[in-house]
Structures are given as C-alpha cells and as structure tokens.
Design a protein around this motif. Structure first.
Motif, PDB file in Angstrom:
ATOM      1  N   MET A 195       0.677  -1.347  -0.247  1.00  0.00           N
ATOM      2  CA  MET A 195       0.011   0.085   0.451  1.00  0.00           C
ATOM      3  C   MET A 195       0.895   1.354   0.167  1.00  0.00           C
ATOM      4  O   MET A 195       0.685   2.596  -0.396  1.00  0.00           O
ATOM      5  N   ALA A 196       1.998   0.888   0.691  1.00  0.00           N
ATOM      6  CA  ALA A 196       3.081   2.175   0.571  1.00  0.00           C
ATOM      7  C   ALA A 196       2.359   3.862   1.168  1.00  0.00           C
ATOM      8  O   ALA A 196       3.084   4.685   1.277  1.00  0.00           O
ATOM      9  N   ILE A 197       2.324   2.742   2.345  1.00  0.00           N
ATOM     10  CA  ILE A 197       1.492   3.947   3.517  1.00  0.00           C
ATOM     11  C   ILE A 197       1.988   3.887   4.972  1.00  0.00           C
ATOM     12  O   ILE A 197       1.781   4.171   5.862  1.00  0.00           O
ATOM     13  N   GLY A 198       2.982   2.273   4.982  1.00  0.00           N
ATOM     14  CA  GLY A 198       3.718   2.052   6.346  1.00  0.00           C
ATOM     15  C   GLY A 198       4.412   2.940   6.590  1.00  0.00           C
ATOM     16  O   GLY A 198       5.118   3.386   7.890  1.00  0.00           O
ATOM     17  N   ASP A 199       5.296   3.021   5.715  1.00  0.00           N
ATOM     18  CA  ASP A 199       6.846   4.014   7.608  1.00  0.00           C
ATOM     19  C   ASP A 199       6.820   5.804   6.662  1.00  0.00           C
ATOM     20  O   ASP A 199       7.018   4.766   4.975  1.00  0.00           O
ATOM     21  N   SER A 200       6.772   6.490   6.690  1.00  0.00           N
ATOM     22  CA  SER A 200       7.010   7.651   5.505  1.00  0.00           C
ATOM     23  C   SER A 200       8.271   7.893   4.805  1.00  0.00           C
ATOM     24  O   SER A 200       8.241   8.425   4.326  1.00  0.00           O
ATOM     25  N   THR A 201       9.649   7.349   6.074  1.00  0.00           N
ATOM     26  CA  THR A 201      11.010   7.328   5.115  1.00  0.00           C
ATOM     27  C   THR A 201      10.988   6.381   4.458  1.00  0.00           C
ATOM     28  O   THR A 201      12.316   6.127   3.276  1.00  0.00           O
ATOM     29  N   TRP A 202      10.540   5.636   4.376  1.00  0.00           N
ATOM     30  CA  TRP A 202      11.057   4.515   2.591  1.00  0.00           C
ATOM     31  C   TRP A 202      11.203   4.489   1.521  1.00  0.00           C
ATOM     32  O   TRP A 202       9.565   5.982   0.881  1.00  0.00           O
ATOM     33  N   ASN A 203      11.236   3.950   0.561  1.00  0.00           N
ATOM     34  CA  ASN A 203      11.433   3.771  -0.791  1.00  0.00           C
ATOM     35  C   ASN A 203      10.153   2.808  -1.370  1.00  0.00           C
ATOM     36  O   ASN A 203      10.835   1.916  -1.476  1.00  0.00           O
ATOM     37  N   TYR A 204       9.506   3.678  -1.629  1.00  0.00           N
ATOM     38  CA  TYR A 204       8.543   2.874  -2.583  1.00  0.00           C
ATOM     39  C   TYR A 204       8.372   2.790  -4.159  1.00  0.00           C
ATOM     40  O   TYR A 204       7.751   1.905  -4.529  1.00  0.00           O
ATOM     41  N   ASP A 205       9.626   3.636  -4.350  1.00  0.00           N
ATOM     42  CA  ASP A 205       9.597   3.293  -6.106  1.00  0.00           C
ATOM     43  C   ASP A 205       9.579   2.095  -6.519  1.00  0.00           C
ATOM     44  O   ASP A 205       9.925   1.627  -7.956  1.00  0.00           O
ATOM     45  N   HIS A 206      10.156   1.137  -5.785  1.00  0.00           N
ATOM     46  CA  HIS A 206      10.520  -0.314  -6.498  1.00  0.00           C
ATOM     47  C   HIS A 206       9.390  -1.275  -6.561  1.00  0.00           C
ATOM     48  O   HIS A 206       9.641  -2.442  -7.014  1.00  0.00           O
ATOM     49  N   LEU A 207       8.296  -0.593  -6.198  1.00  0.00           N
ATOM     50  CA  LEU A 207       6.894  -1.780  -6.255  1.00  0.00           C
ATOM     51  C   LEU A 207       6.229  -2.121  -7.460  1.00  0.00           C
ATOM     52  O   LEU A 207       6.632  -0.934  -8.527  1.00  0.00           O
TER      53      LEU A 207
END
Length: 240
Positions: free
Chosen positions: A62-74
């Motif tokens: 969902m790309a909402i768990g951690d604001s510091t993470w990089n979700y670009d690879h999903l």
C-alpha cells in the motif's frame, strides 16, 4: 536499488527479531527453483528482492507504512485484500511482518491464496511480542492458533507454524530496546545540550557494552525452552 532500511544488513544483536525473519527469508529463497514466480506481499522497500535474483520477483504494498521508506520499486501499489493480479499467477507468496498491519487479515490471506497457482506455497512471518510500530497502522498480534485459523479459513492446507526461538530469545530481543529510553545528549535539529542526556551518557555506554553479553547468554539458554509457546514471533508455511 536505494532503500533506507536494509533488513539484510541488520546484525544479530542490534535487531534479533529482524535477524530471525531474514534467516527465514533466506531459507525460502534457497528452496525456490530458478525461474519461480514470487509475490512479495507487503514488500515495503523490497529489501529482500536481492535474495530472489533467480526468481521472477514481484512486489505489492500500500506504500503507507513508513514515511521514510522508498516505495519506488513496487510493481503493485494496492491493498493486499484487493490485488490487481489475475488468479493463479504465482508459484509462491512471501509475506513478512505484514499481517499485524492489515485491518482485514482474513481477506488478505484469501487474496494470497487466490493469486497462487495450485500447489503454490505461502511463506509468512508475524510477531507475537513486539512494540507498536508503523503506527497508526498496527492492529494485531498473533498466536500460532490464530495463524492456523486464518490460513485454513482461506483454503490453505499443510499449514505449519514454527516459533522463532523461545522465551529467552524474546528476552534477548527486548534488551536493546532499553537504550531507547535514555534521552539523547543533544537535541535533534537544534543546538543545545540536554543535561539529562549528558548525565546518563556513561550509563548508556555501559549498558551498550553489557547488553550484547547478556543477549549471548540468553540465546544460549534458549535451547532449554522446549515448550516455545512464548516466542518473539512465528514462521508459517502453507500450500494451496
């Protein structure tokens, strides 16, 4: 691939829980045949992608768990209870430390079942004893019986739940968290010294040296816990 929280790099004594999860994921990767299709459900930053170079790896979150993470690879930014994936698409589904963050866990496990091919395998880990994290998206803690219920209700067979260590391992995991209670010597982002942090700094350093020794002793003692009904978390495997 740029990530901010490298799970694989976490040491045994700094984050024992994550170390156990990573060991499980490595065993999963070693057991999958080259070319196997794998969905990492709740992949976050895809920290484990490198372990599955021999597989057709896809990631959903969902790309909402951690604001510091990089979700670009999903590959899929979607809720796990409504995956935009055709039926019977994957040989395996990996889901690590995610189920506690899902408001509809049974619906999500049913989706994992749906996207698996007949005979496909589910590989899942959850904590049973862990502090609240990635708040406010932290809803549940699971017993082995709760996990078995969810998976059998979703249609899975050959459900096996194994504890990640025993009571002493859980205590060893908890010890480093004591250091978080100490105030920092300097305020973050601004100039100025925090007197409490300065005063307690020697104690913090001393504990930082003692805690790994205590952890090693607890991990040695863990072999004597034969009941293992009070672990830090669980590893689950199941088949469609």
């Amino acid at each position: 691939m740029t990530i901010t929280d490298d799970f694989i790099a976490k040491s045994k004594y700094s984050d024992l829980g994550r170390y156990c999860v990573t060991a499980f994921v490595k065993s999963v990767a070693d057991g999958l045949a080259p070319g196997s299709s794998l969905l990492d459900a709740g992949a976050g930053e895809c920290a484990y992608k490198g372990l599955f170079r021999h597989c057709d790896y896809k990631a959903a979150d969902m790309a909402i768990g951690d604001s510091t993470w990089n979700y670009d690879h999903l590959d899929y930014k979607a809720p796990l209870d409504n995956l935009p994936i055709p039926d019977a698409s994957f040989d395996a589904v990996l889901c690590t430390q995610v189920l506690e963050h899902l408001q509809k866990p049974l619906e999500c496990v049913k989706e994992m079942y749906r996207v698996l091919k007949p005979g496909g395998r589910l590989f899942l880990t959850v904590p049973m004893a862990q502090d609240e994290h990635q708040t406010p998206y932290d809803y549940f803690r699971y017993t082995s019986y709760g996990l078995k219920y969810l998976c059998t209700a979703a249609g899975f067979s050959e459900v096996s739940v194994v504890p990640m260590g025993g009571m002493f391992l859980r205590w060893a995991y908890e010890l480093p968290r004591a250091l978080r209670m100490f105030p920092k010597a300097r305020n973050s982002g601004v100039s100025g010294i925090r007197l409490a942090g300065v005063f307690l700094y020697p104690l913090r350093v001393a504990l930082g040296l003692v805690i790994p020794v205590c952890q090693a002793m607890l991990l040695f003692l863990d072999r004597f816990d034969t009941v293992r009904n009070d672990p830090w978390g669980w590893e689950l495997t199941a088949r469609k």
